[in-house]
Design a protein around this motif. Structure first.
Motif, PDB file in Angstrom:
ATOM      1  N   ALA A 118       0.841  -1.235  -0.079  1.00  0.00           N
ATOM      2  CA  ALA A 118       0.066  -0.190  -0.019  1.00  0.00           C
ATOM      3  C   ALA A 118       0.851   1.258   0.021  1.00  0.00           C
ATOM      4  CB  ALA A 118      -0.906   0.103   1.256  1.00  0.00           C
ATOM      5  N   LEU A 119       1.839   1.376   0.729  1.00  0.00           N
ATOM      6  CA  LEU A 119       2.733   2.549   0.897  1.00  0.00           C
ATOM      7  C   LEU A 119       4.143   2.388   0.587  1.00  0.00           C
ATOM      8  CD1 LEU A 119       1.812   3.761   4.475  1.00  0.00           C
ATOM      9  CD2 LEU A 119       1.100   4.452   2.369  1.00  0.00           C
ATOM     10  N   ARG A 121      -2.046  -2.170 -15.106  1.00  0.00           N
ATOM     11  CA  ARG A 121      -2.794  -0.973 -15.334  1.00  0.00           C
ATOM     12  C   ARG A 121      -2.558  -0.259 -16.574  1.00  0.00           C
ATOM     13  NH1 ARG A 121      -5.058   1.923 -11.211  1.00  0.00           N
ATOM     14  NH2 ARG A 121      -4.718   3.796 -12.415  1.00  0.00           N
ATOM     15  N   PHE A 170      -4.266  -2.293 -19.340  1.00  0.00           N
ATOM     16  CA  PHE A 170      -5.966  -1.950 -19.375  1.00  0.00           C
ATOM     17  C   PHE A 170      -5.917  -0.468 -20.235  1.00  0.00           C
ATOM     18  CE2 PHE A 170      -9.536  -0.297 -17.479  1.00  0.00           C
ATOM     19  CZ  PHE A 170     -10.591  -1.392 -17.573  1.00  0.00           C
ATOM     20  N   GLU A 227      -8.009   0.573 -23.397  1.00  0.00           N
ATOM     21  CA  GLU A 227      -9.186   1.632 -23.496  1.00  0.00           C
ATOM     22  C   GLU A 227      -8.584   2.674 -24.554  1.00  0.00           C
ATOM     23  OE1 GLU A 227     -11.407   3.208 -20.207  1.00  0.00           O
ATOM     24  OE2 GLU A 227     -12.303   1.594 -21.353  1.00  0.00           O
ATOM     25  N   ILE A 268      -6.391   4.864 -24.148  1.00  0.00           N
ATOM     26  CA  ILE A 268      -5.836   5.834 -23.585  1.00  0.00           C
ATOM     27  C   ILE A 268      -4.195   5.974 -23.487  1.00  0.00           C
ATOM     28  CG2 ILE A 268      -5.409   7.254 -21.215  1.00  0.00           C
ATOM     29  CD1 ILE A 268      -8.281   5.662 -20.605  1.00  0.00           C
ATOM     30  N   LEU A 282     -11.332  -6.454 -14.570  1.00  0.00           N
ATOM     31  CA  LEU A 282     -11.458  -5.607 -13.091  1.00  0.00           C
ATOM     32  C   LEU A 282     -11.604  -6.640 -12.145  1.00  0.00           C
ATOM     33  CD1 LEU A 282     -12.164  -2.984 -11.876  1.00  0.00           C
ATOM     34  CD2 LEU A 282     -14.634  -3.237 -12.752  1.00  0.00           C
ATOM     35  N   GLY A 307     -12.048   5.160 -19.757  1.00  0.00           N
ATOM     36  CA  GLY A 307     -11.922   5.136 -18.334  1.00  0.00           C
ATOM     37  C   GLY A 307     -13.053   4.748 -17.559  1.00  0.00           C
ATOM     38  N   TRP A 337     -13.204   2.839 -14.811  1.00  0.00           N
ATOM     39  CA  TRP A 337     -13.205   1.422 -14.548  1.00  0.00           C
ATOM     40  C   TRP A 337     -12.734   0.988 -12.871  1.00  0.00           C
ATOM     41  CZ3 TRP A 337     -15.297  -2.968 -16.998  1.00  0.00           C
ATOM     42  CH2 TRP A 337     -15.796  -2.441 -18.377  1.00  0.00           C
ATOM     43  N   PHE A 379     -10.381   2.150  -9.105  1.00  0.00           N
ATOM     44  CA  PHE A 379      -9.149   2.480  -8.573  1.00  0.00           C
ATOM     45  C   PHE A 379      -8.218   1.576  -9.020  1.00  0.00           C
ATOM     46  CE2 PHE A 379      -6.677   2.695  -4.579  1.00  0.00           C
ATOM     47  CZ  PHE A 379      -6.107   4.118  -4.719  1.00  0.00           C
ATOM     48  N   ALA A 380      -8.392   0.350  -8.920  1.00  0.00           N
ATOM     49  CA  ALA A 380      -7.476  -0.746  -9.060  1.00  0.00           C
ATOM     50  C   ALA A 380      -6.891  -0.734 -10.612  1.00  0.00           C
ATOM     51  CB  ALA A 380      -8.127  -2.261  -8.852  1.00  0.00           C
ATOM     52  N   LEU A 381      -7.738  -0.406 -11.538  1.00  0.00           N
ATOM     53  CA  LEU A 381      -6.959  -0.592 -12.953  1.00  0.00           C
ATOM     54  C   LEU A 381      -7.232   0.886 -13.635  1.00  0.00           C
ATOM     55  CD1 LEU A 381      -8.447  -3.786 -14.565  1.00  0.00           C
ATOM     56  CD2 LEU A 381      -6.328  -3.394 -13.826  1.00  0.00           C
ATOM     57  N   SER A 382      -7.879   1.534 -13.048  1.00  0.00           N
ATOM     58  CA  SER A 382      -8.146   2.750 -13.897  1.00  0.00           C
ATOM     59  C   SER A 382      -8.098   4.161 -13.253  1.00  0.00           C
ATOM     60  CB  SER A 382      -9.560   2.397 -14.629  1.00  0.00           C
ATOM     61  OG  SER A 382      -9.983   3.315 -15.405  1.00  0.00           O
ATOM     62  N   ASP A 383      -8.744   5.043 -13.400  1.00  0.00           N
ATOM     63  CA  ASP A 383      -8.878   6.442 -12.623  1.00  0.00           C
ATOM     64  C   ASP A 383      -7.896   7.287 -12.859  1.00  0.00           C
ATOM     65  OD1 ASP A 383     -11.551   5.705 -12.137  1.00  0.00           O
ATOM     66  OD2 ASP A 383     -11.290   5.416  -9.958  1.00  0.00           O
ATOM     67  N   ALA A 384      -7.067   7.030 -13.881  1.00  0.00           N
ATOM     68  CA  ALA A 384      -5.743   8.048 -13.933  1.00  0.00           C
ATOM     69  C   ALA A 384      -6.113   9.206 -13.938  1.00  0.00           C
ATOM     70  CB  ALA A 384      -4.852   7.545 -15.183  1.00  0.00           C
ATOM     71  N   ILE A 432      -6.062   8.646  -7.237  1.00  0.00           N
ATOM     72  CA  ILE A 432      -4.723   8.135  -7.519  1.00  0.00           C
ATOM     73  C   ILE A 432      -3.800   9.293  -7.089  1.00  0.00           C
ATOM     74  CG2 ILE A 432      -3.390   7.882  -9.602  1.00  0.00           C
ATOM     75  CD1 ILE A 432      -4.993   5.405  -9.271  1.00  0.00           C
ATOM     76  N   ARG A 455      -3.233   8.868  -3.403  1.00  0.00           N
ATOM     77  CA  ARG A 455      -2.433   7.709  -3.214  1.00  0.00           C
ATOM     78  C   ARG A 455      -0.839   7.909  -3.382  1.00  0.00           C
ATOM     79  NH1 ARG A 455      -3.388   1.889  -5.672  1.00  0.00           N
ATOM     80  NH2 ARG A 455      -2.658   2.880  -7.559  1.00  0.00           N
ATOM     81  N   VAL A 467       0.500  10.042  -0.616  1.00  0.00           N
ATOM     82  CA  VAL A 467       0.690   9.477   0.406  1.00  0.00           C
ATOM     83  C   VAL A 467       1.896   8.655   0.398  1.00  0.00           C
ATOM     84  CG1 VAL A 467      -0.013   7.927   2.360  1.00  0.00           C
ATOM     85  CG2 VAL A 467      -1.570   9.941   1.233  1.00  0.00           C
ATOM     86  N   ARG A 468       2.140   7.897  -0.698  1.00  0.00           N
ATOM     87  CA  ARG A 468       3.271   6.918  -0.839  1.00  0.00           C
ATOM     88  C   ARG A 468       4.394   7.666  -1.063  1.00  0.00           C
ATOM     89  NH1 ARG A 468       2.772   1.811  -2.600  1.00  0.00           N
ATOM     90  NH2 ARG A 468       4.598   1.904  -3.713  1.00  0.00           N
ATOM     91  N   ALA A 484      -3.448   3.407   5.661  1.00  0.00           N
ATOM     92  CA  ALA A 484      -3.380   3.071   3.984  1.00  0.00           C
ATOM     93  C   ALA A 484      -3.813   1.664   3.957  1.00  0.00           C
ATOM     94  CB  ALA A 484      -1.842   2.974   3.848  1.00  0.00           C
ATOM     95  N   TRP A 538      -8.064   8.182   0.302  1.00  0.00           N
ATOM     96  CA  TRP A 538      -6.903   8.742  -0.583  1.00  0.00           C
ATOM     97  C   TRP A 538      -7.220   9.969  -1.131  1.00  0.00           C
ATOM     98  CZ3 TRP A 538      -2.558   6.079   0.086  1.00  0.00           C
ATOM     99  CH2 TRP A 538      -2.879   4.584   0.333  1.00  0.00           C
TER     100      TRP A 538
END
Lengths: 306, 306
Positions: free
Chosen positions: A148-149, A164, A167, A171, A173, A195, B143, B145, B147-152, B157, B160, B163-164, B198, B206
């Motif tokens: 996670a971190l 990612r 994917f 799409e 993108i 997904l 897009g 889809w 947080f795991a695969l998409s959401d750029a 994102i 996250r 914080v990382r 986290a 996030w």
């Protein structure tokens, strides 16, 4: 019980997947080995002890020794999460059958083994990532706080970026490549399936894609090269930190160690040295630091660098 | 029931947080509005209907109309996950009290509203991210889809990564800055607390860090600037894709729309146009596309571009 009674040494390399043990005499002659399930203190003290004792039973069998021999054994235990003092101390409170036991983390014994007990550092690049520096009798860790971190440069982070990216190519993108096509094909071009997989994927599942990325990078796939270079930059930042903390040399370890080496720039790759021994060797060195028959769960700094 | 009986129009903008409704007459005069809980088909058909009907009851009250008026109402429902045909059709099978209902996703009605029913595209940058193109009576999404695969380019994102990055600065692996210090201070410099947070953090958690990053970027914090620029590059890739699909103009929407604009380069920012109306306006336009009294859960492409 006096020191001279500790005629055996036991090395334990316990990780999240399994634990290995090696039993030797005081001169280092191997008497027996064993292998059992996970030995991660963070996942349970009793289950860790259970795994260790399972593996120990095999080693005793191979050595043709009775279990009473354990009272004459000094154990060096490298256990996942053994760097957490609270867990290490709680584990030492269980009824350990050993004459004496010294407990550290699996990464710390790997560092001891790699440099044959001398000062030095390691950088583990596997499913996760962690740096360990051993100097002046102290261990300092860098990273190793999980997916996670932390875990930059690890197989899990590389794999996640890869999926990612694939994917995103699906799409339209981001640009596609042989690599992104291969990843998408594994999910039959089905975004919903992708997904669903991603939503429940654990670090080890993401990490399964890492070997493919290195293979494609070797073939100059542009996306694979970009991903591997990002991963190498992350590894370099950890190497830089280890050097800033005083590391003169670093052993790269774990499944990604060999694949990433060609992507490290010279100022970093010249820091690297081959490992002199493995984590079991380090665990046996740890056991050897314990000179007394009194049980202790903490290694004395002065004993490590003697 | 004949078309002339549908004297009211209802617009529904239903999202993951809550749903808004607006009731008008056929001329568009607002009679009443209402607000209720989440209306996300993916999280439950019954709960979505419950939220919608709660909000509708408020609107009827404000309009001083009996619930029997709903039989003379044509509803345009923009519901989260309404782009998934299976969910849309299943929802239409529930006992909807409306004379007629047309169902699409919340993003699609936002696109209709933004361009007043004409061809155009939107890019939503909120907790998640999604592009929608409406042209020739069709909706195409880019897009969205999760947080795991998409959401750029989304707040989740960006948060996250922030914080990382702060954690990495705390470890000494990457440079610190005012931004990373502020983030670390929020966790009292306690890595274990940060890890615990986290591990259970959801996208909205996030995303809570996104406003801070924009604020610090404005003050030229180097880490904040780098993170915001990366986010802007991700948004540009989505804009590029929308353009390649035929978008002539794009409305940027969602909580990150205004903050990100100064970081978009000219070729992208010149694509942007202000929204002509909101998602409720789009939902009412959707309702207006339904000319018949027959219930339908699918908008006919030809009706959208008339």
């Amino acid at each position: 019980m006096r020191a001279m009674q500790l005629e055996y040494r036991l090395g334990v390399d316990g990780g999240g997947t399994g634990c290995r043990v090696r039993l030797t005499d005081r001169s280092g002659n191997v008497l027996g080995e064993g292998y059992a399930g996970p030995a991660n203190l963070a996942l349970g003290l009793d289950s860790t002890l259970h795994s260790v004792l399972n593996a120990v039973t095999q080693a005793l069998g191979a050595a043709n020794l009775p279990s009473s021999a354990l009272a004459r054994t000094c154990a060096g235990l490298g256990l996942a999460a053994g760097n957490v003092a609270k867990l290490r101390q709680a584990f030492a409170q269980l009824s350990l059958p050993f004459g004496a036991a010294v407990i550290r983390s699996d990464a710390e014994v790997a560092c001891l083994g790699a440099h044959n007990g001398q000062a030095g550092a390691i950088l583990i690049l596997g499913t996760g990532s962690q740096g360990v520096l051993h100097e002046g009798g102290r261990f300092i860790t860098v990273g190793g706080w999980g997916f996670a971190l932390s875990d930059a440069g690890s197989g899990a982070i590389l794999g996640r970026e890869t999926v990612r990216r694939a994917f995103s190519a699906l799409e339209g993108i981001e640009p596609s490549s042989g690599l992104t096509e291969t990843v998408i094909n594994r999910f039959a071009h089905d975004r919903s399936a992708m997904l669903e997989w991603a939503t429940s994927a654990q670090p080890k599942n993401w990490a399964e894609f890492a070997p493919l990325v290195f293979e494609r990078a070797k073939q100059l796939d542009p996306v694979a090269l970009e991903l591997v270079r990002d991963s190498a930059r992350s590894a370099e930042k950890m190497l830089e930190r280890l050097k800033a903390l005083g590391a003169q040399c670093v052993c790269l370890m774990g499944g990604l160690a060999e694949p990433i080496k060609p992507y490290l720039s010279a100022p970093y790759s010249t820091l690297l040295v081959p490992a002199q021994g493995d984590a079991l060797h380090g665990a046996l060195l740890l056991a050897a630091t314990h000179k007394d028959a009194v049980r202790s769960d903490l290694i004395e700094p002065s004993r490590l660098t003697r």
